[in-house]
Design an enzyme around this catalytic site. Sequence first.
Site, PDB file in Angstrom:
ATOM      1  N   GLY A 165       0.816  -1.270  -0.127  1.00 50.71           N
ATOM      2  CA  GLY A 165       0.048   0.194  -0.169  1.00 50.71           C
ATOM      3  C   GLY A 165       0.816   1.440  -0.116  1.00 50.71           C
ATOM      4  O   GLY A 165       0.162   2.362   0.406  1.00 50.71           O
ATOM      5  N   THR A 166       2.003   1.076  -0.441  1.00 50.41           N
ATOM      6  CA  THR A 166       2.980   2.310  -0.380  1.00 50.41           C
ATOM      7  C   THR A 166       2.426   3.388  -1.317  1.00 50.41           C
ATOM      8  O   THR A 166       2.396   4.706  -0.769  1.00 50.41           O
ATOM      9  CB  THR A 166       4.126   1.959  -1.221  1.00 50.41           C
ATOM     10  OG1 THR A 166       4.840   0.556  -1.079  1.00 50.41           O
ATOM     11  CG2 THR A 166       5.408   2.927  -0.847  1.00 50.41           C
ATOM     12  N   HIS A 195      11.963   0.873   0.446  1.00 50.87           N
ATOM     13  CA  HIS A 195      11.257  -0.494   0.573  1.00 50.87           C
ATOM     14  C   HIS A 195      12.593  -1.233   1.477  1.00 50.87           C
ATOM     15  O   HIS A 195      12.311  -2.471   1.641  1.00 50.87           O
ATOM     16  CB  HIS A 195      11.517  -1.120  -0.617  1.00 50.87           C
ATOM     17  CG  HIS A 195      10.080  -0.784  -1.393  1.00 50.87           C
ATOM     18  ND1 HIS A 195       8.847  -0.698  -0.919  1.00 50.87           N
ATOM     19  CD2 HIS A 195      10.013  -0.401  -2.798  1.00 50.87           C
ATOM     20  CE1 HIS A 195       8.094  -0.157  -1.707  1.00 50.87           C
ATOM     21  NE2 HIS A 195       8.435  -0.018  -2.901  1.00 50.87           N
TER      22      HIS A 195
HETATM   23  P1  PAP Z   1       4.896  -0.698  -4.493  1.00 52.80           P
HETATM   24  O1  PAP Z   1       5.164  -1.522  -3.362  1.00 52.80           O
HETATM   25  O2  PAP Z   1       5.149  -1.283  -5.858  1.00 52.80           O
HETATM   26  O3  PAP Z   1       4.982   0.727  -4.491  1.00 52.80           O
HETATM   27  P2  PAP Z   1       2.103  -0.726  -3.394  1.00 52.80           P
HETATM   28  O4  PAP Z   1       1.552   0.645  -3.563  1.00 52.80           O
HETATM   29  O5  PAP Z   1       2.696  -1.073  -2.005  1.00 52.80           O
HETATM   30  O6  PAP Z   1       3.132  -1.035  -4.708  1.00 52.80           O
HETATM   31  O7  PAP Z   1       0.842  -1.725  -3.593  1.00 52.80           O
HETATM   32  C1  PAP Z   1       0.001  -1.945  -4.528  1.00 52.80           C
HETATM   33  C2  PAP Z   1      -1.155  -2.287  -3.993  1.00 52.80           C
HETATM   34  O8  PAP Z   1      -1.763  -1.179  -3.380  1.00 52.80           O
HETATM   35  C3  PAP Z   1      -1.971  -2.869  -5.040  1.00 52.80           C
HETATM   36  O9  PAP Z   1      -2.763  -3.806  -4.450  1.00 52.80           O
HETATM   37  P3  PAP Z   1      -3.589  -4.880  -5.378  1.00 52.80           P
HETATM   38  O10 PAP Z   1      -2.565  -5.597  -5.997  1.00 52.80           O
HETATM   39  O11 PAP Z   1      -4.107  -5.874  -4.053  1.00 52.80           O
HETATM   40  O12 PAP Z   1      -4.699  -4.457  -5.708  1.00 52.80           O
HETATM   41  C4  PAP Z   1      -2.944  -1.584  -5.207  1.00 52.80           C
HETATM   42  O13 PAP Z   1      -4.127  -1.737  -6.012  1.00 52.80           O
HETATM   43  C5  PAP Z   1      -3.224  -0.912  -3.913  1.00 52.80           C
HETATM   44  N1  PAP Z   1      -3.476   0.292  -3.995  1.00 52.80           N
HETATM   45  C6  PAP Z   1      -2.928   1.498  -4.704  1.00 52.80           C
HETATM   46  N2  PAP Z   1      -3.614   2.555  -4.346  1.00 52.80           N
HETATM   47  C7  PAP Z   1      -4.427   2.442  -3.329  1.00 52.80           C
HETATM   48  C8  PAP Z   1      -5.219   3.144  -2.744  1.00 52.80           C
HETATM   49  N3  PAP Z   1      -5.250   4.399  -3.012  1.00 52.80           N
HETATM   50  N4  PAP Z   1      -6.120   2.668  -1.666  1.00 52.80           N
HETATM   51  C9  PAP Z   1      -6.041   1.319  -1.686  1.00 52.80           C
HETATM   52  N5  PAP Z   1      -5.161   0.266  -2.065  1.00 52.80           N
HETATM   53  C10 PAP Z   1      -4.272   1.001  -3.086  1.00 52.80           C
END
Ligand code: PAP
Length: 344
Positions: free
Chosen positions: A85-86, A156
Site C-alpha cells: 500500500g505504498t 523499501h
Molecule cells: P509498490 O510496493 O510497488 O509501491 P504498493 O503501492 O505498495 O506497490 O502496492 C500496490 C497495492 O496497493 C495494489 O494492491 P492490489 O494488487 O491488491 O490491488 C494496489 O491496488 C493497492 N493500492 C494502490 N493505491 C491504493 C489506494 N489508494 N487505496 C487502496 N489500495 C491501493
Amino acid sequence: MAAEKLEAPASVSIEIFEKYDEELSQECHNIIAALPSESDWFSVQLYRYQGFWYQKRLIQPILNCQKHFQAHDTDIFIATPLKCGTTWLKALTFTIINRKKYNLNPNLDTTQTNAPHPLLTANPHVLVPNLEFDLYFNTNNPDLSSFPSPRLLSSHLPYASLPEPAKQSRCKMVFLCRNPKDVFVSFWHFTNRLRPDIQEFNTIEYLFEKFCRGVNYFGPFWDHVLGYYKESLERPEKIMFLKYEELKSEPVRVLKDLGKFLGYGFSEEEENGNVIDDILRLCSFENLKNLEVNKSEKLPAGVENKTYFRRGEVGDWKNFLTIDMMKQIDAITEEKFGKHDLKF
Ligand code: PAP
C-alpha cells in the site's frame, strides 16, 4: 481458483531492470561476487545482501545511500515491503502534510485560494521519491538540498539496511505492512504486468514457492515486517507501525493518529469539518486510479502508473490461492509472527 484475466504486460523494457556491470563500483563488484544468489522471475539474478534479496541493479544504490545519505530530524520516511500500500500511504502522507497549501476538494473550490492538488497531475511515487529506486539509483550522492522541509522520502529497505543517519536521527518513519497472502497475490500480478513481451507469464506456483522461501524483492517478507515491528515497540515516537487492513477498516481513526504522529495533527475544527473526508476521498483507490495521469502516464523509470492500481481490496487472495497455499503461508506467518502477537 477464480480466473482473473491476466493483464497484458506494461511494455517495460528489460534494460531498466538491469544495471550494467561496467557502471558498478569495484566495491560493489566485490560485494556482489561474495553474495548468495538465485534467479528471479525475470530470469535475472537475485542476490542476498544483509539478509534480504535484491536484483543486482539495486546493490549499488543501496551502498550509495548507506554511505552518503544524511538525515534531517524533520525528515519523514514511508517504509514498506513491496505491495503493502505504498502508493496509498504516499498519497495520504503528502496530502496530510500539505493540506493547507492545496485544494483538497476540486468540487468545492469556491475560494480559489489554494493551488490545484499535485495528486491530480502526478503519481504519488513522483511526489514522494524512493531512496534506492529514485534518488541514489544513478547518482552516488545526489544533492537533496532543494527539497522542501519536511523532506518526504520513502524506502523499501528493511530496517537493518537503512542508512544509519536515518535510524539515529529523530526523523519519523511510518511503516505499512499487509496480510502476506494479499501481498503475494498483488506481487504476482505486478510481476506479470511488468514482464517484458518476450517472457511468459509467471505461474502462481512458481512465484509462491519463492515467496514462501523469502526469495523475493526485499524479502523475506516476514523478516522485513519484524525488523520494523520490533523497532516500533522500542521507539514508538520514531516508528509508527500500520497495517493496510486497519487503514481500510478505520481510515478516519488512522488518519487522525497519523497526523498526530507526524506533528501535523488535525485541529478540532478540521476534525469536525470535511478535511479528513476530503483527504480520504482524494487519496482513495477509485479517485487515484481514474485520474488521467494514472491511466495513461509512466514513472520516469518507465513503469506505467496504472500498474500500481489493481483492485485495492482486503482478502483478494481468496480468489487466487488454493487451500494448501493458504495453509502454507498461514503456517509461516504463525511461526514468524505468533510469538510477537502480530496478527493479520
Ligand atoms: P509498490 O510496493 O510497488 O509501491 P504498493 O503501492 O505498495 O506497490 O502496492 C500496490 C497495492 O496497493 C495494489 O494492491 P492490489 O494488487 O491488491 O490491488 C494496489 O491496488 C493497492 N493500492 C494502490 N493505491 C491504493 C489506494 N489508494 N487505496 C487502496 N489500495 C491501493
